[in-house]
Write a protein that holds these residues in place. Structure first.
Motif, short mmCIF file in Angstrom:
data_model
loop_
_atom_site.label_atom_id
_atom_site.label_comp_id
_atom_site.label_asym_id
_atom_site.label_seq_id
_atom_site.Cartn_x
_atom_site.Cartn_y
_atom_site.Cartn_z
N LYS A 161 1.17 -38.76 -28.64
CA LYS A 161 1.47 -39.96 -29.78
C LYS A 161 0.09 -39.06 -30.56
O LYS A 161 0.11 -38.58 -31.84
CB LYS A 161 1.31 -41.07 -30.48
CG LYS A 161 2.80 -41.41 -30.17
CD LYS A 161 2.70 -42.90 -30.01
CE LYS A 161 3.63 -44.10 -30.25
NZ LYS A 161 4.37 -45.34 -30.65
N GLU A 165 -0.24 -36.45 -33.54
CA GLU A 165 -0.90 -36.84 -34.89
C GLU A 165 -2.91 -35.57 -34.90
O GLU A 165 -2.07 -34.71 -36.26
CB GLU A 165 -1.75 -38.25 -34.85
CG GLU A 165 -2.51 -38.38 -35.69
CD GLU A 165 -3.01 -39.66 -35.60
OE1 GLU A 165 -3.66 -40.18 -36.74
OE2 GLU A 165 -2.89 -40.94 -34.56
N GLN A 166 -3.54 -35.28 -34.12
CA GLN A 166 -4.01 -34.15 -34.36
C GLN A 166 -3.58 -33.09 -35.03
O GLN A 166 -3.98 -32.05 -35.43
CB GLN A 166 -4.67 -33.85 -32.96
CG GLN A 166 -5.77 -33.15 -33.21
CD GLN A 166 -7.07 -33.50 -34.30
OE1 GLN A 166 -7.28 -34.63 -34.09
NE2 GLN A 166 -7.78 -32.51 -34.69
N TYR A 168 -1.04 -32.11 -35.75
CA TYR A 168 0.39 -31.60 -37.01
C TYR A 168 -1.30 -32.41 -38.49
O TYR A 168 -0.75 -31.40 -39.76
CB TYR A 168 0.95 -32.73 -37.49
CG TYR A 168 2.18 -32.14 -36.54
CD1 TYR A 168 3.03 -31.31 -37.28
CD2 TYR A 168 2.65 -32.75 -35.29
CE1 TYR A 168 4.15 -30.58 -36.49
CE2 TYR A 168 3.48 -32.21 -33.87
CZ TYR A 168 3.97 -30.81 -35.09
OH TYR A 168 5.08 -30.71 -34.60
N LYS A 169 -1.78 -32.22 -37.73
CA LYS A 169 -3.41 -32.55 -38.71
C LYS A 169 -3.47 -31.46 -39.29
O LYS A 169 -4.37 -30.79 -40.67
CB LYS A 169 -4.36 -33.82 -38.29
CG LYS A 169 -5.86 -33.83 -39.52
CD LYS A 169 -6.33 -34.97 -39.04
CE LYS A 169 -6.37 -36.12 -38.45
NZ LYS A 169 -7.56 -36.88 -37.54
#
Length: 223
Positions: A161, A165-166, A168-169
């Motif tokens: 997760k 998150e990283q 797609y950031k």
């Protein structure tokens, strides 16, 4: 009924004779299939057993294991799920299905899809842990048999997760950006390329007071 065959070569002839004496016995065909080292021959025997008893849990499970070993994951998954549907209190198919999902996920590059596989594996592992089957391993180990694996998988899910998150950031930020800059008395411009893996390259050029151009380019930062 699960059976561990010891000395397969020694007992194979006995099961051949048993099948000859009981040609309509799904159990006899299953036992002979367990002694057969040739997987294709074993599949034929298991298919014959399932013609007699289409919901013979252990024959279906054994077929699933063979297709799993052959890396025919779709067929293995279908058979494991059929076993679970037949007997949702038996941990064996849950456990095999968990192993299958983990094996598939190892080759998956799409992080979001891998996360869904991990979650599915965790759900199945928890279902297996809470099953009330009478299998020997489950009787001996109880819920503790799965506890460590559940903990490891939950850790993998949390790590994934964070990675998603990283990733797609950075994907949202990826692109080329430029603007004006000042270095003391020098004026100029700068640009930066941000990539989806969070690495970047930037460049700048400035005009010094003496009229010379100074700058740097293609400086790559770490992720």
């Amino acid at each position: 009924f699960p059976v561990t065959i010891q000395g397969k070569d020694n007992v194979k002839q006995e099961y051949i004779e048993l099948v000859n004496q009981n040609p309509n016995s799904a159990e006899a065909l299953y036992l002979l299939a367990r002694c057969e080292s040739n997987k294709d021959e074993s599949l034929i025997l298991l298919d014959n057993a399932l013609k007699i008893n289409p919901e013979f849990y252990y024959a279906l499970l054994s077929k699933g294991v063979i297709f799993h070993e052959k890396k025919d994951y779709d067929k293995a998954k279908e058979l494991y799920l059929k076993c679970i549907n037949i007997d949702n209190k038996n941990y064996l198919a849950y456990n095999n299905f968990f192993n299958l999902l983990i094996e598939i996920s190892a080759d998956v590059q799409n992080l979001k899809f891998k996360l869904e596989l991990y979650k599915s594996a965790l759900d199945n592992l928890k279902s297996a842990s809470s099953s009330n089957g009478s299998d020997e391993v489950l009787r001996k180990e109880g819920k503790g048999y799965f506890a460590s694996r559940i903990k490891v998988l939950e850790s993998k899910i949390n790590d994934l997760k964070v990675e998603i998150e990283q990733k797609y950031k950075c994907e949202k930020l990826s692109g080329y950006y430029e603007g004006n800059m000042r270095m003391g008395y020098a004026l100029g411009g700068a640009g930066v390329i941000i990539r989806e893996d969070c690495s970047c390259t930037y460049e700048y050029k400035v005009i010094l007071p003496n009229g010379k151009i100074d700058g740097a380019r293609n400086i790559v930062t770490g992720k």
